[in-house]
Design an enzyme around this catalytic site. Structure first.
Site, PDB file in Angstrom:
ATOM      1  N   ASP A 179       0.869  -1.258   0.099  1.00  0.00           N
ATOM      2  CA  ASP A 179       0.076   0.056   0.124  1.00  0.00           C
ATOM      3  C   ASP A 179       0.871   1.487  -0.051  1.00  0.00           C
ATOM      4  OD1 ASP A 179       0.618  -1.075   2.543  1.00  0.00           O
ATOM      5  OD2 ASP A 179      -0.886   0.324   3.701  1.00  0.00           O
ATOM      6  N   GLU A 192      -0.491  -2.086   5.301  1.00  0.00           N
ATOM      7  CA  GLU A 192       0.266  -2.205   6.380  1.00  0.00           C
ATOM      8  C   GLU A 192       0.242  -0.714   7.041  1.00  0.00           C
ATOM      9  OE1 GLU A 192       3.642  -1.085   8.838  1.00  0.00           O
ATOM     10  OE2 GLU A 192       3.350  -0.223   6.825  1.00  0.00           O
TER      11      GLU A 192
END
Length: 396
Positions: free
Chosen positions: A84, A142
């Protein structure tokens, strides 16, 4: 045989580097936020499938898992990368600049994803030498909610059962080409708290007729600092930071409420439990003494990341084979940042390590910054290290 493996890993790294570099540029140009990594996941899956690697998609929404089965029976090692990006407008002047307004890879996850794909390419070429399996985990989210736990809950540690896990993070405070290791506690639990103090609003010229939540909030914040400095065992590190306070609208009105939020960072499980309890005790006594009330909420995020000593020492041996002892260093200082690889480390013996991306010691690279940028060549260090660690673990 070890030297032959290491030299072959390096030659394969050189062979696959142009493709891995192109993948990194693709991910950087097309950043996606937590649990929205659909395009990233699609590219990852296509790359794995083109290599003939067994691939599963849609795990914990956008997670991808690849499985390389070795020629001989043996344990299963998990290698993990996060995918991400961040809500940030890119200002770095690079030819592969983000094409998505307000979103950029400012923490290196584009490199983590590309680097693990590079390790997959190397390991896939060497699968006849593997005594066991390599599970390649491409994880969402994350940066925010955390995708590791949902992937574990979806069964990523089973079929085949995972015996050990490894991951790495590109690190801006470490000189490029270096690998940094830490035994035991490495990164903190990044828990969050929110507080609402409710008093009684009134005219600022008549504070005796009001219950001022701003003054109460100031007392609470001051008392919170003594939890770390005077009530906690000083050999157990912790941070309590109030990072937002909001109350009032104008100069002559005492507001009804004040809201605050912040973070609690620790490495010890007992301290992690004790600090919120002590914070609430402070809140209760200060608000009661002033005739106010409070709401207090703690969101437990990731647990502390605790490296297994034996797995961390295995990473050291693997990295020294590749780069020599002068490029592998130990640190005794843990990092107060959070990392949800910690969930994998709670399940199986694991090691997480840093790969340097700073041009030199005097020029650190700032993470979560709009000008965050690093040299593509650092991909070779991460892909080689992950591949060597996997082989050494399975064949030890």
């Amino acid at each position: 045989m070890h030297a032959e493996n290491t030299n072959y890993i390096k030659s394969l790294s050189d062979k696959f580097y142009p493709e891995v570099k192109a993948l990194r540029h693709y991910f950087h140009m097309n950043p996606e936020l937590s649990f929205q990594e659909f395009g990233t996941a699609k590219k990852v899956a296509e790359t794995l499938e083109a290599l003939g690697i067994e691939t599963q998609t849609g795990i914990a929404k956008t997670g991808v898992v690849g499985l390389i089965r070795g020629a001989a029976q043996g344990p299963t090692v998990l290698l993990r990368a996060d995918m991400d990006a961040l809500l940030l407008q890119e200002e770095a002047e690079v030819p592969y600049k983000s094409q998505t307004s307000g979103v950029m890879h400012a923490c290196g996850h584009d490199g983590h994803t590309a680097g693990l794909l590079g390790a997959a390419m190397i390991l896939n070429e060497m699968k006849d030498q593997l005594k066991g399996n390599v599970k390649l985990v491409f994880q969402p989210a994350e940066e925010n909610e955390g995708g590791a736990l949902p992937m574990i809950e979806a069964g990523v540690m089973e079929n085949p059962k995972v015996d050990a896990a490894f991951g790495c993070h590109l690190w801006g405070n470490l000189k490029e080409g270096q690998v940094q290791l830490k035994r035991g506690p490495m990164m903190a639990s990044p828990d969050m708290f929110t507080i609402k103090i409710t008093g009684k609003g009134g005219h600022a010229s008549a504070p005796h007729l009001a219950i001022d939540p701003i003054v109460i909030a100031a007392q609470v914040i001051s008392e919170f600092q003594t939890i770390v400095s005077r009530r906690k065992d000083p050999v157990k590190p912790a941070v309590i930071s109030v990072s937002m306070i909001r109350g009032g609208e104008t100069h002559n009105v005492i507001p009804n409420t004040v809201e605050m939020c912040g973070t609690i960072r620790v490495f010890d499980k007992e301290v992690r439990k004790w600090i919120p309890e002590t914070m609430e005790s402070v809140l209760r006594h200060v608000t009661e003494a002033n005739g106010a009330s409070y709401d207090f909420y703690v969101e437990k995020r990731f647990p502390p990341l605790i490296n297994d000593n034996a797995m961390t020492e295995l990473v050291e041996k693997s990295a020294v084979k590749l780069f020599g002892s002068d490029r592998v260093e130990w640190t005794e200082t843990p990092n107060m940042g959070g990392e949800d690889f910690a969930y994998f480390a709670e399940h199986v013996p694991s090691a997480f390590f840093f790969v340097g991306i700073a041009p030199d010691e005097a020029t650190p690279v700032s993470h979560h910054h709009p000008k965050f940028a690093w040299n593509d060549e650092n991909l070779k260090v991460s892909m080689q290290t992950l591949a060597q660690v996997a082989i050494d673990y399975l064949n030890q």
